[in-house]
Design a protein around this motif. Structure first.
Motif, short mmCIF file in Angstrom:
data_model
loop_
_atom_site.label_atom_id
_atom_site.label_comp_id
_atom_site.label_asym_id
_atom_site.label_seq_id
_atom_site.Cartn_x
_atom_site.Cartn_y
_atom_site.Cartn_z
N ASP A 42 80.75 28.86 42.97
CA ASP A 42 80.93 30.30 43.06
C ASP A 42 80.34 31.05 41.88
O ASP A 42 80.34 32.27 41.85
CB ASP A 42 82.43 30.62 43.12
N LYS A 43 79.83 30.35 40.88
CA LYS A 43 79.33 31.01 39.67
C LYS A 43 77.93 31.54 39.90
O LYS A 43 77.03 30.82 40.32
CB LYS A 43 79.33 30.04 38.49
N ASN A 44 77.73 32.82 39.64
CA ASN A 44 76.42 33.45 39.72
C ASN A 44 75.97 33.88 38.34
O ASN A 44 76.68 33.74 37.35
CB ASN A 44 76.47 34.67 40.66
N ASN A 45 74.77 34.44 38.27
CA ASN A 45 74.23 34.91 37.00
C ASN A 45 74.95 36.19 36.58
O ASN A 45 74.87 37.21 37.24
CB ASN A 45 72.72 35.17 37.16
N GLU A 46 75.70 36.10 35.48
CA GLU A 46 76.50 37.24 35.03
C GLU A 46 76.13 37.66 33.62
O GLU A 46 76.92 38.26 32.91
CB GLU A 46 77.99 36.87 35.09
N ASP A 47 74.93 37.39 33.22
CA ASP A 47 74.53 37.68 31.84
C ASP A 47 74.56 39.17 31.54
O ASP A 47 74.77 39.58 30.39
CB ASP A 47 73.13 37.12 31.57
N ARG A 64 89.79 33.47 45.90
CA ARG A 64 89.13 33.06 47.14
C ARG A 64 88.99 31.55 47.20
O ARG A 64 89.18 30.94 48.26
CB ARG A 64 87.75 33.72 47.23
N PHE A 65 88.67 30.93 46.05
CA PHE A 65 88.54 29.47 46.03
C PHE A 65 89.87 28.80 46.35
O PHE A 65 89.92 27.83 47.11
CB PHE A 65 88.04 29.02 44.65
N PHE A 68 90.54 28.97 49.95
CA PHE A 68 89.73 27.98 50.65
C PHE A 68 90.31 26.59 50.48
O PHE A 68 90.38 25.79 51.43
CB PHE A 68 88.30 28.02 50.12
N LEU A 69 90.78 26.27 49.28
CA LEU A 69 91.37 24.97 49.01
C LEU A 69 92.62 24.76 49.86
O LEU A 69 92.85 23.67 50.41
CB LEU A 69 91.71 24.86 47.52
N SER A 70 93.42 25.79 49.97
CA SER A 70 94.63 25.71 50.78
C SER A 70 94.29 25.54 52.25
O SER A 70 94.93 24.77 52.97
CB SER A 70 95.48 26.96 50.55
N MET A 71 93.28 26.26 52.72
CA MET A 71 92.86 26.16 54.12
C MET A 71 92.36 24.76 54.44
O MET A 71 92.69 24.19 55.49
CB MET A 71 91.77 27.20 54.40
N TYR A 92 89.07 27.18 36.77
CA TYR A 92 90.03 28.14 36.25
C TYR A 92 91.47 27.67 36.38
O TYR A 92 92.38 28.46 36.47
CB TYR A 92 89.87 29.48 36.99
N PHE A 93 91.67 26.40 36.39
CA PHE A 93 93.03 25.89 36.49
C PHE A 93 93.86 26.33 35.28
O PHE A 93 93.39 26.30 34.15
CB PHE A 93 93.04 24.37 36.55
#
Length: 433
Positions: A42-47, A64-65, A68-71, A92-93
């Motif tokens: 899910d990581k995009n360019n955020e510079d 959102r992740f 998705f994990l739960s689904m 991000y745990f």
């Protein structure tokens, strides 16, 4: 369709996205025996974003992740499929805004059920400095006790393992990699290892919670790697150990005792100081040693002792700068290299070529008269004159060896591409390469 998806290289997230092509695939993808769930996707360019905007966007992505994990878990529980491999990588745990702990524990319980027969478990939690309150995930005791009888590979990163009165049980485990694992005590570590009667490969990287002297005994262990695990002193008793790697501080070798491992064939040390005391009795301690690698090697005061009579291959990376006269004594280097004359192949890594150019006044007896192959890697660029002096010095150092010189990709002082051209011309003319 199941066979097509199972044989693909798609992650679980991308596999689930294929359901837009067919509703039938919606029932098929949870049956895939290998689940690979990675939040890093899910990581995009955020510079170009400021910190507040980036943190807000990351929070939305993480939510959102987790959805998705739960689904994924609900669908897998519904179809109750077998599972060969489960890999989970989360960035991000620990964020208290989400029930990360509960969902992860449910996933591990699902993967470790006896009828699931999971063979490979790979759990990684990547620490993010921006998290306001990060606590490592505590591995459930149920996973360690009796619910992972089919596991052959276990990889854990950034988790906490606690001791218990109940013994651990990994009867089929062959490979274990532990990175940034926090143990509650030495007992917790020893309890984990004692439950692995057939473990062959063990890697410990940046593990904490261990103290004083730790005795590690195993009849099945063949390969061991220890990397920056604090000041704990490891006493290794593994009669079948064949390969050992140590990463540590300047005097970290004193924290490891493998003298009883007589069947070792390969030793590899990173950032370690070796002394004459350590080398004394080397041949009798490791009579079967064939391969020795010293990375970022710091030389202690030692004499030539012909320590390794059976050594076939040696690789040495030496800390030497552009001015060897100020940081290195060539005579000491010659005496040290004499220990490796029994090898067939020797690889030397040095930052500057000047470090291996021996002055005429010290060129008496070559240190490596019987060496067959000498490979040299240097980091700095140089001139044609310096390269010619280096080649002449190497031929003196190992008169019977086939000499080759390479430039590494890491150049602390990038200047020009001249050396690559020089090496190419010398290889064609002087070495016939």
């Amino acid at each position: 369709m199941e066979q097509i998806l199972a044989g693909s290289l798609l992650s679980t997230k991308n596999t689930a996205r294929t359901c837009i092509f067919s509703k039938q695939w919606l029932r098929v993808w949870p049956l895939i025996p290998a689940l690979d769930i990675d939040e890093v996707e899910d990581k995009n360019n955020e510079d170009d974003e400021d910190e507040q905007a980036r943190l807000a966007k990351n929070g939305i992505r993480h939510q959102r992740f987790m959805n998705f994990l739960s689904m994924c878990l609900k669908r897998c529980e519904k179809y109750n499929n077998t599972l060969d491999k489960f890999r989970l990588r989360m960035r991000y745990f620990g964020d208290r805004n989400y029930d990360d702990n509960g969902i992860v524990s449910r996933w591990l319980s699902y993967a470790a059920e006896r009828n699931r027969n999971v063979k490979e478990l790979d759990i990684c939690f990547i620490y993010i400095p921006e998290l306001p309150a990060y606590t490592p995930y505590r591995l459930p005791r149920t996973l360690l006790i009796n619910n992972a009888g089919s596991l052959t590979i276990l990889k854990l990163e950034n988790v906490m393992i606690q001791g218990s009165n109940d013994p651990t049980s990994f009867p089929c485990l062959r490979t274990m990699s532990l990175k940034l694992v926090e143990f509650s005590s030495n007992f917790a570590f020893l309890q984990l290892i004692s439950g692995c009667p057939y473990i062959a490969y063990l890697s410990l990287k940046l593990c904490t919670g261990l103290s004083q002297t730790l005795k590690l005994s195993s009849l099945s262990l063949e390969s061991l790697e220890v990397m920056h695990c604090g000041s704990v002193r490891f006493q290794i008793e593994a009669t079948n150990l064949k390969s050992f790697k140590l990463h540590g501080g300047l005097y970290s070798w004193g924290n490891v005792d493998i003298a009883s491992c007589k069947n070792v064939e390969s030793l590899e040390f990173f950032d370690t100081c070796l002394t004459e005391t350590w080398l004394r009795g080397f041949a009798s301690t490791f009579p079967l040693l064939e391969n020795l690698v010293l990375h970022d090697y710091w030389e202690g005061r030692m004499k030539s002792t012909k320590i390794i009579p059976n050594l076939l291959d040696a690789t040495i990376s030496i800390h030497i700068g552009r001015e060897p006269s100020s940081s290195w004594n060539h005579l000491r280097l010659i005496r040290f290299l004499e220990n490796f004359d029994c090898s067939r192949k020797l690889s030397l890594h040095a930052a500057a070529p000047e470090a291996l150019i021996f002055p005429e006044e010290v060129r008496r007896c070559p240190p490596l008269p019987n060496l067959e192959h000498l490979q040299v890697e240097i980091s700095f660029t140089t001139t044609v004159k310096i390269f010619s002096l280096l080649m002449d010095s190497l031929h003196w150092m190992a008169p019977s060896a086939a000499v080759s010189i390479h430039r590494t990709d890491i150049d602390p002082y990038p200047e020009t591409e001249l050396l690559k051209t020089i090496i190419g011309s010398f290889m064609k003319t002087d070495l016939g390469v």
